[in-house]
Design an enzyme around this catalytic site. Structure first.
Site: not given
Lengths: 165, 571
Positions: B52, B114-115, B164, B471
């Site tokens: 993602e 969940f999630q 959802k 760096m």
């Protein structure tokens, strides 16, 4: 922290979940402490009024006001410190007070135009309204009798005359 | 539900189509399946990513190349939190994104389902705005508002959290998507009186300087800035993200200023008597020590975001408005200027302190980037990560056109460059798009190689490979007595084989003699991604360098011979 570092900020915001978090994040990120916060629905229920008292340095406050006004959910945010405003706060103070000392406590109460809203064998519960300085002074006077509990509403602010808050 | 009633998910897809969206960068999961299902019946093209973070950087690269918002689909919980780095990057770089996250059903919100993660809550500090949709009927309005907020004013990311069950619920009361944003205003024209005052200042200045930032690019102020610079004969320096707002091949261009800016730009900053920022926020990379920055010079700030005024430094005049509109109005008030003496002084800085590097020794990153610049001649889009390679690319790859330089500046996000290049390539199908990355940053998002390969995107990935986190090593070298800690990247993969394994092409540069040939080979390859692994000198440092938080006078031109004190700035 000096008194000048206390700021009265009023906001008109969208009345919906999550708005308060966005506002408090702006203060927290710049290290400003919110001393008091009052939220209520505005006359138009789509919006809420917030009165915030916060302490910190004035330069940072300018940045904070900018950040508040930048939030999509904030209609406007204004600092009223030093403005001509009507300012009110309400306090409920439970004082440690047996019958012998009741007269003295009620004298103080009368002087500060408090209502005594509850009395028990060992306590007196006072309701006081006024500007925050008055409530500070009352608190100081009652301190020597022993304050059991105190709840203050936080400062409400409204601009005088025709100007908008 | 009758056939004509659409669901929340369909309203999302319809909203995207109404906005003319072409690509969606996304990854499915349990909670956003209704949205992915509705996607099938649309003309939108899905770029299925591998992570993602990649999706958000691709959308960012696409947005900054095309000027249109980039759209991301992620699922709930970890899908959405993986996107947060890219959302924060877009917020810092003012890139318009619309990120649509799947969410657990409304009844499960706050119950550790969940999630489930409080994604709109997580997003608050790193977005321009965010929504949690609780009623499918709000979807058309929120879609319109999200795009409007993302791309107007100072652009930024907008997140939409879509439970959802709301995605599956019917949209019964269609309000037609009428927006309701009473707290949002977009500044346009600046205050004319203030612009007139600034015009007067510009006329009076003997040694004026223009500081042009990303805001000038976003508002398409390039033409107006050029007119101003040429008419008044004012030299121009740009910020890292402002590259492209003024052609770096122009006589009046001084290139980039600040921490790793050119010496001549920085000398001009030190000697100017007026500095006018057009869409730059005078960030800490630019100003060094705030109270000594341009001490005594008149400071003018044009910005669309009023919160940037007097933030790090106090300026004399602020003009709140769109950079292009303000500069265009300013241009109507200006007479040609005489700055010959100042330009001669600046020209002397350029002669005395040209942008250069020691060519002796092994393969230099600067040589590779210099040759690349010569080969593409300004006709390529560059993206970068953050670090040494970024600064060398900014110095040696000159940008002459708008939206041809896409870098992670304020955010400084490793792993940005390659996915951003994928997005930029989709926005500019016919263009050469080159991601200049380090070996460290590339490994953050190299999982997107198959994404580029399967979409046959001819993105070039030039890895400035020194097997170090360069760096950080440079700072440890200069400020920590060369006590190197956690910077040696042992066990790097063979990037050439990796590219081939992912369906792309892999090339390697080991010697100076290889540079032109290999780069040309890469530029000629157009069947998919091409990775060029440039094995450069391991311990080179970027100069010039103004240690962070220090005044311009402490600019280093080469490795200091004595041990340096810790700089006052943070990083």
């Amino acid at each position: 922290m000096s008194r000048e570092d206390l700021h009265s900020i009023s906001l008109l915001v969208n009345n919906k979940p999550g708005v308060l978090i966005r506002i408090s994040l702006v203060f927290a990120r710049r290290g400003y402490n919110i001393d008091s916060l009052v939220v209520s629905p505005a006359h138009n229920r789509q919006f809420s009024r917030m009165s915030i008292t916060a302490s910190g340095d004035p330069d940072t406050l300018v940045l904070i006001l900018g950040q508040l006004n930048k939030l999509v959910d904030v209609i406007h945010a204004t600092d009223h410190t030093g403005d001509v405003v009507v300012q009110r706060e309400l306090a409920l103070i439970k004082v440690d007070c047996t019958a012998e000392r009741r007269t003295e406590v009620l004298q103080i109460s009368e002087h500060f135009k408090c209502q005594s809203v509850d009395i028990s064998d060992t306590t007196v519960l006072l309701e006081a309204t006024g500007n925050s300085d008055k409530l500070d002074a009352l608190e100081l006077m009652l301190e020597k009798h022993g304050i059991v509990e105190i709840v203050r509403s936080g400062k409400l602010v409204m601009a005088r005359g025709a100007s908008a808050t | 539900m009758n056939a004509a009633t659409r669901t929340g998910a369909q309203a999302i897809i319809d909203g995207l189509q109404q906005q003319g969206v072409e690509y969606v960068f996304g990854y499915p999961g349990g909670a956003n399946m209704p949205i992915f299902d509705a996607l099938l019946d649309s003309s939108l093209k899905l770029i299925l990513v591998r992570h993602e973070q990649g999706a958000t950087h691709m959308a960012d690269g696409y947005a900054r190349a095309s000027g249109k918002p980039g759209v991301v689909f992620v699922t709930s919980g970890p899908g959405a939190t993986n996107a947060i780095t890219g959302i924060m990057t877009a917020q810092m770089e003012s890139a318009p994104l619309v990120v649509i996250c799947g969410q657990t059903v409304v009844g499960n919100l706050g119950l550790d389902a969940f999630q489930e993660a409080d994604v709109s809550g997580v997003s608050y500090p790193v977005v321009k705005h965010s929504y949690l949709i609780r009623d499918a009927n709000d979807t058309p309005r929120i879609m319109r508002e999200a795009f409007f907020l993302a791309e107007t004013g100072r652009p930024g990311p907008v997140l939409i959290d879509m439970p959802k069950d709301i995605a599956l619920a019917p949209v019964t009361l269609d309000s037609g998507g009428e927006m309701h944003l009473p707290g949002y205003t977009i500044p346009t024209h600046g205050d004319s009186d203030q612009i007139a005052t600034v015009a007067q200042c510009l006329h009076e200045a003997k040694r004026p300087l223009l500081l042009v930032g990303h805001g000038a690019l976003i508002s398409d102020a390039g033409k107006a800035v050029r007119h101003l610079a040429e008419r008044m004969q004012i030299p121009v320096t740009t910020t890292l993200l402002g590259k492209g707002a003024f052609p770096e091949t122009h006589d009046l261009s001084l290139g980039m200023l600040g921490m790793h800016g050119t010496v001549y730009a920085n000398k001009a900053v030190m000697n100017c008597d007026l500095i006018m920022s057009i869409g730059s926020r005078w960030d800490d990379r630019i100003i060094g020590k705030a109270d000594e920055f341009c001490d005594g010079a008149v400071k003018i700030h044009i910005d669309i975001d009023a919160t940037e005024f007097n933030k790090l430094i106090t300026v004399d005049y602020c003009i709140h408005g769109d950079a292009r509109l303000v500069v265009e109005e300013l241009n109507t008030m200006l007479q040609p200027g005489d700055t010959k003496a100042w330009l001669a002084e600046v020209a002397k800085f350029k002669r005395q302190f040209p942008l250069t590097f020691k060519k002796k020794g092994g393969l230099k990153a600067q040589s590779v980037l210099y040759e690349l610049d010569q080969l593409v001649g300004g006709d390529a889009v560059f993206t970068t990560d953050v670090g040494q390679h970024q600064m060398w690319a900014a110095q040696f790859c000159r940008t002459t056109e708008r939206n041809h330089w896409i870098s992670s500046g304020g955010a400084g996000t490793m792993g940005f460059g390659f996915p951003a290049a994928i997005g930029a390539q989709l926005a500019f199908p016919g263009k050469t798009v080159i991601a200049v990355v380090g070996d460290g940053g590339f490994q953050r998002t190299m999982a997107e190689l198959p994404t580029a390969a399967v979409n046959k995107l001819p993105v070039k990935v030039l890895i400035i490979n020194n097997s170090y986190l360069g760096m950080v090593r440079q700072w440890q070298n200069i400020f920590f007595d060369n006590r190197l800690s956690g910077v040696k990247l042992e066990g790097n993969p063979d990037f050439v084989k990796l590219a081939e394994a992912c369906g792309g092409k892999g090339l390697r540069i080991k010697r100076n003699a290889d540079i032109k040939r290999v780069l040309q080979q890469a530029l000629d390859y157009n069947d998919g991604p091409c990775v060029i692994d440039a094995e450069v000198e391991k311990e080179d440092n970027v100069f010039p360098m103004i240690p962070s938080g220090e005044p311009y006078s402490s600019m280093l031109l080469e490795n200091p011979r004595t041990k340096m004190a810790q700089p006052r700035g943070s990083t």
